[in-house]
Design an enzyme around this catalytic site. Structure first.
Site, PDB file in Angstrom:
ATOM      1  N   GLY A 276      -0.549  -3.584   2.585  1.00  0.00           N
ATOM      2  CA  GLY A 276       0.235  -2.582   1.853  1.00  0.00           C
ATOM      3  C   GLY A 276       0.025  -1.130   2.260  1.00  0.00           C
ATOM      4  O   GLY A 276       0.523  -0.232   1.580  1.00  0.00           O
TER       5      GLY A 276
ATOM      6  N   TRP B 240       1.299   0.606   4.766  1.00  0.00           N
ATOM      7  CA  TRP B 240       2.582   1.261   5.080  1.00  0.00           C
ATOM      8  C   TRP B 240       3.390   1.484   3.792  1.00  0.00           C
ATOM      9  O   TRP B 240       4.126   2.460   3.683  1.00  0.00           O
ATOM     10  CB  TRP B 240       3.399   0.420   6.066  1.00  0.00           C
TER      11      TRP B 240
ATOM     12  N   ASP C  26       6.374  -9.957   2.881  1.00  0.00           N
ATOM     13  CA  ASP C  26       5.355 -10.594   3.728  1.00  0.00           C
ATOM     14  C   ASP C  26       5.234 -12.063   3.336  1.00  0.00           C
ATOM     15  O   ASP C  26       5.494 -12.439   2.194  1.00  0.00           O
ATOM     16  CB  ASP C  26       3.982  -9.902   3.594  1.00  0.00           C
TER      17      ASP C  26
ATOM     18  N   ASP D  65       9.121 -15.553   4.107  1.00  0.00           N
ATOM     19  CA  ASP D  65       9.035 -15.633   5.572  1.00  0.00           C
ATOM     20  C   ASP D  65      10.284 -14.963   6.143  1.00  0.00           C
ATOM     21  O   ASP D  65      11.405 -15.366   5.833  1.00  0.00           O
ATOM     22  CB  ASP D  65       8.980 -17.117   5.972  1.00  0.00           C
TER      23      ASP D  65
ATOM     24  N   ASP E 153       6.039  -3.950  10.911  1.00  0.00           N
ATOM     25  CA  ASP E 153       4.719  -3.968  11.571  1.00  0.00           C
ATOM     26  C   ASP E 153       4.330  -5.438  11.777  1.00  0.00           C
ATOM     27  O   ASP E 153       3.155  -5.778  11.813  1.00  0.00           O
ATOM     28  CB  ASP E 153       3.708  -3.237  10.672  1.00  0.00           C
TER      29      ASP E 153
ATOM     30  N   LYS F 125       7.444  -2.545  15.381  1.00  0.00           N
ATOM     31  CA  LYS F 125       6.324  -2.778  16.296  1.00  0.00           C
ATOM     32  C   LYS F 125       6.720  -3.783  17.384  1.00  0.00           C
ATOM     33  O   LYS F 125       7.383  -4.779  17.093  1.00  0.00           O
ATOM     34  CB  LYS F 125       5.131  -3.348  15.506  1.00  0.00           C
TER      35      LYS F 125
HETATM   36  C1  LIG Z   1      -0.438  -5.914  11.059  1.00  0.00           C
HETATM   37  S1  LIG Z   1      -0.072  -6.715   9.555  1.00  0.00           S
HETATM   38  C2  LIG Z   1       0.799  -5.448   8.671  1.00  0.00           C
HETATM   39  C3  LIG Z   1      -0.063  -4.317   8.109  1.00  0.00           C
HETATM   40  C4  LIG Z   1       0.711  -3.387   7.197  1.00  0.00           C
HETATM   41  N1  LIG Z   1       1.676  -2.595   7.944  1.00  0.00           N
HETATM   42  C5  LIG Z   1      -0.177  -2.455   6.422  1.00  0.00           C
HETATM   43  O1  LIG Z   1      -0.103  -1.242   6.637  1.00  0.00           O
HETATM   44  O2  LIG Z   1      -0.929  -2.901   5.550  1.00  0.00           O
HETATM   45  C6  LIG Z   1       1.202  -7.843  10.015  1.00  0.00           C
HETATM   46  C7  LIG Z   1       1.768  -8.695   8.897  1.00  0.00           C
HETATM   47  O3  LIG Z   1       2.868  -9.472   9.393  1.00  0.00           O
HETATM   48  C8  LIG Z   1       2.960 -10.605   8.528  1.00  0.00           C
HETATM   49  N2  LIG Z   1       3.846 -11.639   9.085  1.00  0.00           N
HETATM   50  C9  LIG Z   1       3.700 -12.318  10.256  1.00  0.00           C
HETATM   51  N3  LIG Z   1       4.699 -13.219  10.407  1.00  0.00           N
HETATM   52  C10 LIG Z   1       5.501 -13.100   9.297  1.00  0.00           C
HETATM   53  C11 LIG Z   1       6.712 -13.767   8.873  1.00  0.00           C
HETATM   54  N4  LIG Z   1       7.275 -14.725   9.623  1.00  0.00           N
HETATM   55  N5  LIG Z   1       7.260 -13.382   7.704  1.00  0.00           N
HETATM   56  C12 LIG Z   1       6.694 -12.422   6.943  1.00  0.00           C
HETATM   57  N6  LIG Z   1       5.554 -11.755   7.284  1.00  0.00           N
HETATM   58  C13 LIG Z   1       4.966 -12.100   8.453  1.00  0.00           C
HETATM   59  C14 LIG Z   1       1.514 -11.057   8.409  1.00  0.00           C
HETATM   60  O4  LIG Z   1       1.338 -11.885   7.279  1.00  0.00           O
HETATM   61  C15 LIG Z   1       0.779  -9.709   8.307  1.00  0.00           C
HETATM   62  O5  LIG Z   1       0.497  -9.372   6.966  1.00  0.00           O
END
Ligand SMILES: C[S@@+](CC[C@H](N)C(=O)[O-])C[C@H]1O[C@@H](n2cnc3c(N)ncnc32)[C@H](O)[C@@H]1O
Length: 204
Positions: A51, A53, A71, A89, A113, A153
């Site tokens: 969270g 961002w 997420d 998802d 991200d 990203k």
């Molecule tokens: C680098 S983290 C994000 C950090 C966030 N921007 C923050 O500031 O806290 C990447 C996120 O992408 C999510 N993610 C990956 N594949 C996903 C999908 N298919 N659907 C939803 N979320 C996904 C992961 O669960 C993870 O929490």
């Protein structure tokens, strides 16, 4: 490496300033440089857990804006009434409908991200991450207003160029930016799209 992570400058800064992730500073630096989010904006953040961002986006949009975090993982509740989250998802075919249900109007900004669970096998991680970036762009084209912005990203590698071509077709201006808070050792970079052309809208 773990020791280094725990003691890294942005990790400590996030702890002391109350941000949920060190990633928060990447978005702060992007916003400072490119002004992609404004007060009152409706913002959708894909891959938003834990969270960081969301906190930065809420600071920027203020009380009159709206922020939605999506997420696959649970996002602990945030203390503002205009920040909502859904556990979903982003590759699910119903994702656009789910997002639209939650929004007060078309979004001004889409943030992503998204990262897959990395395996260490470079080609696989790159391909999976670009797949998520392409999904984020597809969602953006459906939920953003004309003139909207994106920050997505991407992992640098051979598939990035093709992704950037799709960005260029749909946005009036594009940039690639690696904020200082992003580790030099990481392949990540942020693709920024300014001012969506809805009239030229091409799906990916
Ligand atoms: C680098 S983290 C994000 C950090 C966030 N921007 C923050 O500031 O806290 C990447 C996120 O992408 C999510 N993610 C990956 N594949 C996903 C999908 N298919 N659907 C939803 N979320 C996904 C992961 O669960 C993870 O929490």
């Amino acid at each position: 490496m773990k020791w280094k992570n725990r003691h890294d400058f942005y990790y400590r800064k996030a702890k002391s300033e109350g941000y949920r992730s060190r990633a928060a500073f990447k978005l702060k630096q992007i916003i400072e440089k490119f002004k992609v989010i404004k007060e009152g904006d409706v913002v959708v953040d894909l891959g938003a857990a834990p969270g960081g961002w969301l906190q930065v986006a809420r600071e920027k949009v203020g009380e009159k804006g709206f922020v939605l975090g999506v997420d696959i993982a649970e996002i602990r509740k945030l203390p503002w009434r205009n920040v909502k989250t859904i556990k979903f998802d982003i590759t699910d075919p119903n994702i656009v409908k789910e997002i639209q249900k939650m929004l007060p109007r078309r979004a001004d900004v889409l943030l992503s991200d998204l990262s897959p669970k990395v395996t260490g096998i470079w080609e696989l991680d790159h391909a999976r991450q670009i797949f998520l970036s392409e999904k984020a762009l597809e969602i953006a084209l459906k939920i953003l207003r004309e003139g909207g912005n994106v920050v997505i990203k991407v992992f640098q590698g051979e598939m990035m160029q093709e992704f950037m071509e799709k960005m260029k077709v749909n946005f009036r201006k594009t940039r690639l930016f690696k904020p200082p808070a992003s580790r030099k050792s990481s392949a990540e970079i942020y693709a920024i799209g300014f001012s969506l052309r809805r009239e030229h809208h091409r799906s990916c």
